[in-house]
Write a protein that holds these residues in place. Structure first.
Motif, PDB file in Angstrom:
ATOM      1  N   GLY A  22       0.795  -1.221   0.000  1.00 46.29           N
ATOM      2  CA  GLY A  22       0.000   0.000   0.000  1.00 46.29           C
ATOM      3  C   GLY A  22       0.831   1.276   0.000  1.00 46.29           C
ATOM      4  N   GLY A  23       2.145   1.136  -0.065  1.00 45.85           N
ATOM      5  CA  GLY A  23       3.015   2.306  -0.149  1.00 45.85           C
ATOM      6  C   GLY A  23       3.489   2.874   1.167  1.00 45.85           C
ATOM      7  N   MET A  24       3.171   2.232   2.286  1.00 46.62           N
ATOM      8  CA  MET A  24       3.678   2.726   3.576  1.00 46.62           C
ATOM      9  C   MET A  24       5.140   2.309   3.707  1.00 46.62           C
ATOM     10  SD  MET A  24       0.410   2.136   6.027  1.00 46.62           S
ATOM     11  CE  MET A  24       0.678   3.508   7.111  1.00 46.62           C
ATOM     12  N   ARG A  25       5.945   3.207   4.262  1.00 39.86           N
ATOM     13  CA  ARG A  25       7.392   2.973   4.354  1.00 39.86           C
ATOM     14  C   ARG A  25       7.750   2.088   5.548  1.00 39.86           C
ATOM     15  NH1 ARG A  25       8.950   8.860   4.698  1.00 39.86           N
ATOM     16  NH2 ARG A  25       6.909   8.861   5.647  1.00 39.86           N
ATOM     17  N   ILE A  26       8.608   1.122   5.300  1.00 41.35           N
ATOM     18  CA  ILE A  26       9.062   0.197   6.338  1.00 41.35           C
ATOM     19  C   ILE A  26      10.504   0.548   6.681  1.00 41.35           C
ATOM     20  CG2 ILE A  26       9.510  -2.219   6.928  1.00 41.35           C
ATOM     21  CD1 ILE A  26       7.487  -2.939   4.657  1.00 41.35           C
ATOM     22  N   THR A  34      14.062  -6.098  13.730  1.00 41.79           N
ATOM     23  CA  THR A  34      12.629  -5.869  13.745  1.00 41.79           C
ATOM     24  C   THR A  34      12.325  -4.778  12.729  1.00 41.79           C
ATOM     25  OG1 THR A  34      10.694  -5.560  15.156  1.00 41.79           O
ATOM     26  CG2 THR A  34      12.572  -4.127  15.584  1.00 41.79           C
ATOM     27  N   THR A  35      11.084  -4.699  12.314  1.00 40.67           N
ATOM     28  CA  THR A  35      10.685  -3.676  11.351  1.00 40.67           C
ATOM     29  C   THR A  35       9.487  -2.913  11.897  1.00 40.67           C
ATOM     30  OG1 THR A  35       9.291  -5.276  10.165  1.00 40.67           O
ATOM     31  CG2 THR A  35      11.534  -4.946   9.335  1.00 40.67           C
ATOM     32  N   GLN A  36       9.284  -1.740  11.334  1.00 43.46           N
ATOM     33  CA  GLN A  36       8.200  -0.865  11.779  1.00 43.46           C
ATOM     34  C   GLN A  36       7.739  -0.035  10.595  1.00 43.46           C
ATOM     35  OE1 GLN A  36       6.930  -0.361  15.041  1.00 43.46           O
ATOM     36  NE2 GLN A  36       5.473   1.085  14.176  1.00 43.46           N
ATOM     37  N   ILE A  37       6.449   0.245  10.525  1.00 43.43           N
ATOM     38  CA  ILE A  37       5.922   1.152   9.510  1.00 43.43           C
ATOM     39  C   ILE A  37       6.168   2.576   9.994  1.00 43.43           C
ATOM     40  CG2 ILE A  37       3.827   1.978   8.350  1.00 43.43           C
ATOM     41  CD1 ILE A  37       2.847  -0.955   8.450  1.00 43.43           C
ATOM     42  N   LEU A  38       6.864   3.342   9.197  1.00 42.60           N
ATOM     43  CA  LEU A  38       7.277   4.687   9.592  1.00 42.60           C
ATOM     44  C   LEU A  38       6.096   5.616   9.840  1.00 42.60           C
ATOM     45  CD1 LEU A  38       9.643   6.605  10.093  1.00 42.60           C
ATOM     46  CD2 LEU A  38       9.668   7.088   7.643  1.00 42.60           C
ATOM     47  N   GLU A  39       5.090   5.529   8.995  1.00 38.69           N
ATOM     48  CA  GLU A  39       3.957   6.456   9.100  1.00 38.69           C
ATOM     49  C   GLU A  39       3.171   6.315  10.401  1.00 38.69           C
ATOM     50  OE1 GLU A  39       4.978   6.344   4.826  1.00 38.69           O
ATOM     51  OE2 GLU A  39       4.819   4.833   6.383  1.00 38.69           O
TER      52      GLU A  39
END
Length: 144
Positions: free
Chosen positions: A52-56, A109-114
Protein backbone atom coordinates in the motif's frame (compact mmCIF):
# COMPACT_ATOMS: atom_id res chain seq x y z
CA UNK A 1 8.94 10.06 -0.97
CA UNK A 2 12.59 9.31 -1.67
CA UNK A 3 14.79 7.07 0.41
CA UNK A 4 16.75 10.14 1.52
CA UNK A 5 13.55 11.83 2.73
CA UNK A 6 12.64 8.64 4.60
CA UNK A 7 16.09 8.60 6.19
CA UNK A 8 15.78 12.26 7.22
CA UNK A 9 12.47 11.41 8.91
CA UNK A 10 14.15 8.50 10.76
CA UNK A 11 16.86 10.90 12.02
CA UNK A 12 14.19 13.39 13.09
CA UNK A 13 12.29 10.78 15.11
CA UNK A 14 15.52 9.56 16.71
CA UNK A 15 16.44 13.11 17.72
CA UNK A 16 12.96 13.66 19.19
CA UNK A 17 13.65 10.61 21.41
CA UNK A 18 17.01 12.02 22.52
CA UNK A 19 18.91 9.50 20.38
CA UNK A 20 21.78 10.90 18.38
CA UNK A 21 23.73 8.54 16.25
CA UNK A 22 26.32 8.56 13.53
CA UNK A 23 25.06 8.65 9.97
CA UNK A 24 26.65 6.04 7.68
CA UNK A 25 25.11 6.44 4.25
CA UNK A 26 21.40 5.84 4.86
CA UNK A 27 21.93 4.10 8.18
CA UNK A 28 21.73 5.69 11.60
CA UNK A 29 24.18 3.93 13.94
CA UNK A 30 24.67 4.31 17.66
CA UNK A 31 25.68 2.44 20.77
CA UNK A 32 22.81 1.47 23.06
CA UNK A 33 23.96 1.51 26.70
CA UNK A 34 22.76 -1.64 28.48
CA UNK A 35 24.52 -0.94 31.79
CA UNK A 36 27.01 -3.21 33.57
CA UNK A 37 29.73 -2.21 31.07
CA UNK A 38 27.69 -3.65 28.16
CA UNK A 39 26.54 -1.78 25.11
CA UNK A 40 25.26 -2.83 21.73
CA UNK A 41 25.42 -1.27 18.28
CA UNK A 42 21.99 -0.54 16.80
CA UNK A 43 21.38 0.33 13.14
CA UNK A 44 18.24 1.91 11.70
CA UNK A 45 17.67 2.12 7.96
CA UNK A 46 14.89 2.39 5.36
CA UNK A 47 13.89 -1.09 4.19
CA UNK A 48 11.18 -0.68 1.56
CA UNK A 49 7.44 -0.24 1.38
CA UNK A 50 4.27 -2.20 1.96
CA UNK A 51 2.03 -3.05 -0.98
CA UNK A 52 0.00 0.00 0.00
CA UNK A 53 3.02 2.31 -0.15
CA UNK A 54 3.68 2.73 3.58
CA UNK A 55 7.39 2.97 4.35
CA UNK A 56 9.06 0.20 6.34
CA UNK A 57 12.15 0.84 8.40
CA UNK A 58 14.49 -1.74 9.87
CA UNK A 59 16.09 -1.78 13.32
CA UNK A 60 18.90 -4.30 13.72
CA UNK A 61 21.81 -5.17 15.94
CA UNK A 62 24.63 -7.55 14.97
CA UNK A 63 25.55 -10.20 17.50
CA UNK A 64 27.94 -12.60 15.74
CA UNK A 65 30.25 -12.34 12.74
CA UNK A 66 29.71 -15.37 10.52
CA UNK A 67 32.43 -17.26 8.71
CA UNK A 68 32.52 -19.09 5.43
CA UNK A 69 30.92 -22.41 4.64
CA UNK A 70 27.60 -24.03 5.37
CA UNK A 71 25.54 -21.97 7.85
CA UNK A 72 28.37 -19.43 8.07
CA UNK A 73 30.42 -21.73 10.26
CA UNK A 74 27.63 -22.09 12.82
CA UNK A 75 27.06 -25.65 13.98
CA UNK A 76 23.79 -27.43 13.26
CA UNK A 77 22.97 -27.45 16.99
CA UNK A 78 23.56 -23.70 17.24
CA UNK A 79 21.43 -23.05 14.13
CA UNK A 80 18.60 -25.07 15.68
CA UNK A 81 19.02 -23.19 18.95
CA UNK A 82 18.67 -19.87 17.07
CA UNK A 83 15.52 -21.11 15.31
CA UNK A 84 14.04 -22.22 18.64
CA UNK A 85 14.86 -18.82 20.15
CA UNK A 86 13.14 -17.14 17.18
CA UNK A 87 9.92 -18.94 18.07
CA UNK A 88 10.17 -17.68 21.66
CA UNK A 89 11.02 -14.05 20.96
CA UNK A 90 8.12 -11.74 21.64
CA UNK A 91 9.54 -9.03 19.44
CA UNK A 92 12.04 -9.23 16.57
CA UNK A 93 13.88 -12.19 15.11
CA UNK A 94 17.35 -13.50 14.36
CA UNK A 95 18.46 -13.22 10.75
CA UNK A 96 21.58 -13.04 8.61
CA UNK A 97 22.45 -9.64 7.18
CA UNK A 98 25.42 -8.25 5.31
CA UNK A 99 27.18 -5.38 7.05
CA UNK A 100 30.45 -3.83 5.92
CA UNK A 101 31.16 -6.75 3.59
CA UNK A 102 30.68 -9.39 6.31
CA UNK A 103 27.72 -11.64 6.94
CA UNK A 104 26.41 -11.17 10.46
CA UNK A 105 23.93 -12.89 12.68
CA UNK A 106 21.65 -10.02 13.68
CA UNK A 107 18.51 -9.38 15.66
CA UNK A 108 16.07 -7.40 13.56
CA UNK A 109 12.63 -5.87 13.75
CA UNK A 110 10.69 -3.68 11.35
CA UNK A 111 8.20 -0.87 11.78
CA UNK A 112 5.92 1.15 9.51
CA UNK A 113 7.28 4.69 9.59
CA UNK A 114 3.96 6.46 9.10
CA UNK A 115 2.44 4.97 12.27
CA UNK A 116 5.53 4.98 14.50
CA UNK A 117 5.50 6.88 17.76
CA UNK A 118 8.72 8.03 19.49
CA UNK A 119 8.20 5.52 22.33
CA UNK A 120 7.95 2.69 19.77
CA UNK A 121 11.18 3.89 18.18
CA UNK A 122 13.01 3.65 21.52
CA UNK A 123 11.44 0.26 22.28
CA UNK A 124 12.51 -1.13 18.90
CA UNK A 125 16.07 -0.01 19.58
CA UNK A 126 16.09 -1.42 23.11
CA UNK A 127 14.58 -4.74 22.03
CA UNK A 128 17.08 -5.54 19.29
CA UNK A 129 19.98 -4.36 21.49
CA UNK A 130 18.95 -6.51 24.47
CA UNK A 131 18.36 -9.70 22.48
CA UNK A 132 21.57 -9.28 20.46
CA UNK A 133 23.58 -8.62 23.61
CA UNK A 134 22.02 -11.69 25.22
CA UNK A 135 23.32 -13.78 22.33
CA UNK A 136 26.78 -12.22 22.61
CA UNK A 137 26.86 -13.02 26.33
CA UNK A 138 25.76 -16.58 25.56
CA UNK A 139 28.70 -17.08 23.16
CA UNK A 140 31.13 -15.26 25.46
CA UNK A 141 31.67 -12.10 23.41
CA UNK A 142 31.09 -8.37 23.54
CA UNK A 143 32.12 -7.41 20.00
CA UNK A 144 29.23 -5.23 18.90
Amino acid sequence: MTSNETFRQIVSIAESCGISGKEQGEMLVYGWDLGDDRDQMVYITPLGATGGGMRIICFFSPCQRLGKGFLGGVSKDTALQILRMNSQLEFGHFCIMKLGGDEMLCVRTTQILETMQPEEFKQNCASVAQVADGWEERIGRNEF
